[in-house]
Design a protein around this motif. Structure first.
Motif, PDB file in Angstrom:
ATOM      1  N   TRP B 216      66.256  16.140  28.173  1.00  0.00           N
ATOM      2  CA  TRP B 216      66.182  15.505  29.496  1.00  0.00           C
ATOM      3  C   TRP B 216      66.025  16.603  30.552  1.00  0.00           C
ATOM      4  O   TRP B 216      66.307  17.767  30.299  1.00  0.00           O
ATOM      5  N   SER B 217      65.562  16.193  31.732  1.00  0.00           N
ATOM      6  CA  SER B 217      65.438  17.145  32.841  1.00  0.00           C
ATOM      7  C   SER B 217      66.093  16.580  34.089  1.00  0.00           C
ATOM      8  O   SER B 217      66.242  15.368  34.230  1.00  0.00           O
ATOM      9  N   THR B 218      66.454  17.512  34.989  1.00  0.00           N
ATOM     10  CA  THR B 218      67.024  17.097  36.265  1.00  0.00           C
ATOM     11  C   THR B 218      65.893  17.076  37.296  1.00  0.00           C
ATOM     12  O   THR B 218      65.216  18.084  37.489  1.00  0.00           O
ATOM     13  N   VAL B 219      65.704  15.916  37.911  1.00  0.00           N
ATOM     14  CA  VAL B 219      64.595  15.758  38.863  1.00  0.00           C
ATOM     15  C   VAL B 219      65.144  15.648  40.283  1.00  0.00           C
ATOM     16  O   VAL B 219      66.030  14.827  40.544  1.00  0.00           O
ATOM     17  N   ILE B 220      64.634  16.483  41.167  1.00  0.00           N
ATOM     18  CA  ILE B 220      65.015  16.415  42.583  1.00  0.00           C
ATOM     19  C   ILE B 220      63.794  15.967  43.370  1.00  0.00           C
ATOM     20  O   ILE B 220      62.755  16.620  43.329  1.00  0.00           O
ATOM     21  N   THR B 221      63.898  14.850  44.068  1.00  0.00           N
ATOM     22  CA  THR B 221      62.775  14.451  44.924  1.00  0.00           C
ATOM     23  C   THR B 221      63.076  14.912  46.341  1.00  0.00           C
ATOM     24  O   THR B 221      64.203  14.823  46.813  1.00  0.00           O
ATOM     25  N   ARG B 222      62.023  15.446  47.004  1.00  0.00           N
ATOM     26  CA  ARG B 222      62.253  16.080  48.313  1.00  0.00           C
ATOM     27  C   ARG B 222      61.435  15.445  49.439  1.00  0.00           C
ATOM     28  O   ARG B 222      61.986  14.898  50.366  1.00  0.00           O
ATOM     29  N   THR B 223      60.121  15.545  49.336  1.00  0.00           N
ATOM     30  CA  THR B 223      59.297  15.006  50.427  1.00  0.00           C
ATOM     31  C   THR B 223      59.107  13.500  50.235  1.00  0.00           C
ATOM     32  O   THR B 223      59.337  12.962  49.145  1.00  0.00           O
ATOM     33  N   ASP B 224      58.648  12.844  51.295  1.00  0.00           N
ATOM     34  CA  ASP B 224      58.363  11.409  51.203  1.00  0.00           C
ATOM     35  C   ASP B 224      57.350  11.140  50.101  1.00  0.00           C
ATOM     36  O   ASP B 224      57.515  10.233  49.291  1.00  0.00           O
ATOM     37  N   GLY B 225      56.303  11.967  50.090  1.00  0.00           N
ATOM     38  CA  GLY B 225      55.244  11.791  49.096  1.00  0.00           C
ATOM     39  C   GLY B 225      55.778  11.946  47.683  1.00  0.00           C
ATOM     40  O   GLY B 225      55.503  11.119  46.808  1.00  0.00           O
ATOM     41  N   GLY B 226      56.534  13.006  47.450  1.00  0.00           N
ATOM     42  CA  GLY B 226      57.065  13.282  46.122  1.00  0.00           C
ATOM     43  C   GLY B 226      58.010  12.191  45.656  1.00  0.00           C
ATOM     44  O   GLY B 226      57.953  11.747  44.497  1.00  0.00           O
TER      45      GLY B 226
END
Lengths: 275, 281, 405
Positions: B216-226
């Motif tokens: 598994w991976s840790t996902v960080i969403t940052r920008t609106d687009g992402g």
């Protein structure tokens, strides 16, 4: 007080004593300077811009004109182009808020020298626009001997002769950077303009900057931004480090200017990304 | 702020079996680029593709899911992906571009977008920038030293490399070898030692294994687009997710490593400044 | 009595020039002299002694308005010197680049002459029309040649890369879509130029036209034996102008000529009209021709074919010639390569051809029309600075000592 002297004050330039005007707005500073900028922007949203062509190829102003979607708006409503032989029939150089000077200056050409001195007098802000003006670019390789004027031998960036307030290097600068700069100027966004002000001091550019100021300084991380940015494809990557093909390098300085390890505008980036 | 500005952090993995099979951890980069390509959010992506030399990647423009999958897996040496972005929008004709980048590469890309001095008509074509967590990067010769000299395995035998649990791991067809990370110290490129970014704080989305269980991976969403692209992908079933609060080792480890990198490299920066050497940050 | 009118520098063109007109009591020009005062950066001398690869990179910086023909003429001259055969796809991509550039450059000219012909109420529409056309044309140059202004990927032996199938389809669709827009634009400009009611015969002169090809350029149609070049000092009958002038005077069959869209239309299209209006009309129509050709190339292009030949850079000192029909006319570059270095380089650019013809073309009309005549040539002065070349009796080698002439 005229817009011109206000701008001069904001930029901390010109003959006026420092105590008469607010200090230049530095990154991150708030207070009087910002208010002053807003006021300036309100009073005159249309900066008076002149274009002065010295020994350049006109590619820089061509690039400006590639702001296709906003060009009509830019020329009619956003700025007043008050001088520039390529664009307008005006022969007497007027006072200007901003003069974009394209091209290096030929020391053997009286007409160019005279025009450069005049622009310094008439413009609140002088911008070395494009790499010929900023770093000398490929005219650094000039060595005279060509007809019809074999005496035209020495070409130097304009900052060698006059005080330059800001620089927009590039061979040519992209259409976008010009649009961004004009918008920042109209909005009095001095934070955005700070790198241009800092770059006014960079009068030498060359692919070898990457080696001297990045690799030699233990800063290179092999990201490839320099190779992407190079406008002549002089830069490639060998074992994760820039390889500069001197046969293609025009000394525009862009590889080093775009390198994330030369200077890094973190706050501006976060602002632009909404982070 | 030790993880930068973000919208959401989850643990995730790609549901596609083929991606699971070839990916380093959760297959987030491969899965998200493939999803974005499928949905026409992007038309192609610059990725670290394979070359004739084992484990020596080269940036390539992938225009199909197969090409993206072929480039899956982490390579612990340079792939100057940023250099290919321009060609991708020029000769390749891509108008909507995705890419994967380590933190220093995201910095080069983002700086170009904010200040495109000499870079025309590229900044607005980058629609998806996936950042990957990175402590440091190694010259190819350093990798050879660990693997050939310290572990006694030739590069072409290696099927996977990994960093985790304080060790540098190498997987071959029939063995799993490792050396403690402290034995790799001093072999990293020195440019990494002034970097304060572990979790690709300027990506649209950032990802890496740290914080999540194996596979598994840790996902960080940052920008609106992402954030929006990742959520679409989850909704479409391309990824399964778990609340980061419910997994081991969890966010604490990610925060700890990020803080360690910042602290250690700030010292290098301070020392450089004392010596009068330039520092861009 | 005669009076002297000086326009310096002349405006809405590229670079610095002066128009000096002697006029009679009615203000009619009796003698017109037009000359460049743009400093000479000496690009030919910069590239001499360096690697051949340097030449196209540097000489495309002669001018940012017409960098494409300079780049193409440069690589064609080097290809010729090294006897390189450019693969078909490479040649097609070069031509595609030139076609897109022609459309862009002619559109820029319409922007520069807008103040002469476009009424206030149509100005914004005209600028937008120019922008729309340029945006699409430059999109082609960016993709095919790497950079829209100074193209990075036009190389010795062909092009750095072929384009992808995605790019080909995309460009084909974009240009097909552009066709009605260009047709409409050309009609608009020709209509407005006709509306202006310029005096009949304005800009007509007795000099011959020179063109090598209808579209791309053909080195076999440029005969070095028929070409001579003299210094401004011996051309202008005014010593001061002769000294200040920054460009040499090229002659074909011993006389000054006109090059450019009208010259091409006259030599290859049976176009008979002359003068300012004819030049504008021929230029506008070329936008249509270039667009059709670009679409045809994109239709035929094999994107999997090689775009660049393998070659040996050493050279045999053969005098190579590159002849390109640029937007402003015939652009001839000459290159000699030996020992892997450029031994000799010369660029004979469109505006240099036109300069001695432009001044006299103002004669016979009121001086107020002088600038109209000049702008009809779309002059490009950064280009028009140049080293002297004199044809040798046997035309085999151009010798360096002749530079002293």
């Amino acid at each position: 007080m005229s817009l011109i002297s206000k701008l001069k004050g904001l930029l901390g330039i010109g003959a006026k004593p420092a105590n008469e005007e607010p200090k230049p707005a530095k990154s991150g500073q708030v207070g009087a300077s910002e208010q002053e900028v807003e006021k300036v922007a309100e009073e005159n949203a249309k900066p008076r811009i002149g274009y002065i062509h010295l020994s350049g190829c006109t590619g820089d102003i061509m690039s400006l004109s590639e702001n296709y979607d906003i060009l009509a708006e830019l020329l009619t409503n956003m700025v007043d182009i008050v001088y520039g032989q390529t664009l307008a029939d005006v022969w007497e150089m007027p006072e200007m808020d901003l003069a974009l000077v394209e091209g290096s200056v030929c020391l053997q050409d009286e007409h160019s020298l005279h025009e450069l001195m005049e622009v310094r007098e008439k413009a609140a802000m002088v911008c070395a626009y494009g790499s010929c003006s900023a770093t000398g670019c490929f005219t650094r390789y000039s060595r005279g001997g060509q007809q019809a004027r074999p005496d035209h031998e020495s070409f130097v960036p304009i900052a060698d002769l006059i005080k330059v307030d800001c620089a927009i290097p590039g061979c040519p600068p992209s259409p976008e950077i010009i649009a961004k700069t004009v918008v920042a100027l109209i909005n009095g966004d001095m934070d955005y303009l700070q790198p241009m002000i800092d770059l006014a001091g960079m009068t030498e550019g060359c692919g070898c900057d990457l080696q001297k100021y990045v690799v030699n300084q233990a800063l290179c991380i092999g990201c490839g931004t320099c190779a992407m940015a190079c406008q002549t494809r002089a830069v490639s990557m060998t074992n994760g480090r820039p390889e500069v093909n001197g046969d293609r390098c025009v000394k525009c300085g862009i590889c080093y200017v775009q390198c994330p390890r030369s200077w890094f505008p973190e706050e501006q980036i976060k602002k632009d990304l909404g982070l | 702020m030790v993880l930068g500005t973000y919208k959401e952090i989850v643990s995730a993995r790609a549901t596609d079996k083929q991606i699971q099979k070839v990916s380093q951890d959760g297959g987030i980069v491969t899965g998200l680029l493939a999803f974005a390509l499928e949905e026409k959010i992007i038309e192609g992506a610059v990725v670290a593709g394979p070359t004739d030399e084992f484990w020596k990647p080269e940036p390539m423009v992938a225009m199909s899911a197969d090409e993206i999958i072929a480039a899956a897996g982490t390579k612990y040496t340079f792939s100057p992906n940023v250099m290919m972005l321009k060609k991708a929008v020029r000769q390749y004709g891509i108008e909507k571009l995705g890419t994967v980048a380590i933190p220093c590469q995201t910095m080069g890309i983002r700086k170009m977008q904010s200040y495109p001095f000499g870079v025309r008509f590229l900044a607005d074509k980058i629609k998806l920038l996936i950042g990957i967590y990175c402590m440091e990067n190694f010259p190819y010769a350093s990798l050879e030293t660990f693997i050939s000299e310290k572990m006694g395995v030739s590069m072409e035998m290696v099927e996977k490399m990994d960093i985790g649990k304080g060790k540098f791991w190498v997987y071959t067809q029939d063995e799993v070898l490792s050396i403690p990370l402290k034995e790799t110290h001093g072999y990293e490129q020195s440019g990494c030692n002034v970097c304060l970014d572990y979790v690709a704080e300027l990506g649209d989305v950032s990802t890496g294994s740290v914080g999540s269980p194996d596979g598994w991976s840790t996902v960080i969403t940052r920008t609106d687009g992402g954030d929006s692209i990742f959520k679409q992908a989850v909704e479409a079933g391309a990824f399964e997710t778990k609340d980061i609060a419910n997994v081991k080792p969890g966010l604490d480890l990610l925060q700890k490593l990020s803080a360690q990198k910042k602290e250690k490299n700030q010292k290098t920066i301070d020392k450089r400044k004392e010596m009068g050497l330039p520092v861009p940050f | 009595m005669s009076e002297r009118i000086v326009i310096s520098p002349t405006s809405r063109q590229e670079g610095h020039a002066e128009l000096v007109m002697e006029v009679d009591d009615e203000g009619i020009v009796t003698k017109g002299r037009y000359f460049s005062i743009t400093p000479v950066r000496g690009l030919e001398k910069i590239v001499t002694g360096k690697a051949p690869e340097t030449a196209p990179v540097i000489v495309q910086r002669i001018c940012g308005v017409c960098p494409i023909p300079h780049t193409l003429a440069s690589v064609e001259a080097i290809d010729d010197s090294l006897d390189i055969e450019v693969p078909k796809a490479g040649q097609q991509l070069r031509e595609l680049t030139l076609m897109a550039h022609d459309i862009n450059s002619h559109a820029i000219h319409h922007f520069l002459i807008a103040a002469d012909f476009v009424p206030e109420n149509l100005m914004a529409a005209a600028i937008n029309s120019v922008s729309e056309i340029r945006k699409n044309a430059q999109y082609v140059v960016d993709m095919v040649a790497g950079e829209g202004i100074h193209p990075s990927d036009v190389r010795i032996g062909g092009m750095a890369d072929n384009i992808s199938e995605l790019a080909r389809k995309r460009l084909y669709a974009r240009l097909k879509q552009l066709k009605p827009k260009v047709d409409e634009h050309v009609d608009l400009m020709i209509g407005l130029i006709a509306d202006k009611d310029l005096p009949k015969g304005l800009g007509v002169h007795n000099q011959p036209t020179l063109a090598s090809d209808k579209i791309y350029g053909d080195r076999t149609k440029f005969d070095l034996d028929r070409f001579t070049e003299i210094m401004p000092e011996s051309w202008y009958d005014d010593a001061e102008i002769g000294h200040r002038a920054c460009s040499t005077i090229p002659l074909y069959d011993g006389v000054n000529v006109e090059v450019g869209p009208r010259a091409r239309a006259s030599v290859f299209g049976g176009f008979k009209d002359q003068g300012v209006v004819a030049q504008h009309v021929a230029r506008a129509y070329e936008m249509k021709t270039a667009l059709s050709r670009a679409i045809a190339i994109l239709d035929d292009l094999d994107t999997s074919a090689p775009a660049q030949a393998d070659f040996d850079i050493t050279g045999t000192n053969k005098l190579g010639i590159g002849a390109i029909e640029g937007p402003r006319g015939l652009d001839v570059h000459m290159s000699q390569i030996a020992n892997g270095k450029t031994q000799f380089y010369s660029a004979l650019v469109p505006t240099t051809w036109n300069i001695p013809t432009m001044g006299p073309a103002t004669e016979g009309f009121h001086h107020e029309f002088g600038p109209h005549v000049i702008r009809a040539y779309d002059p490009c002065l950064s280009c028009a600075t140049h080293v002297i070349v004199v044809d040798d009796e046997d035309s085999s080698v151009i010798k360096n000592e002749m530079v002293r002439l």
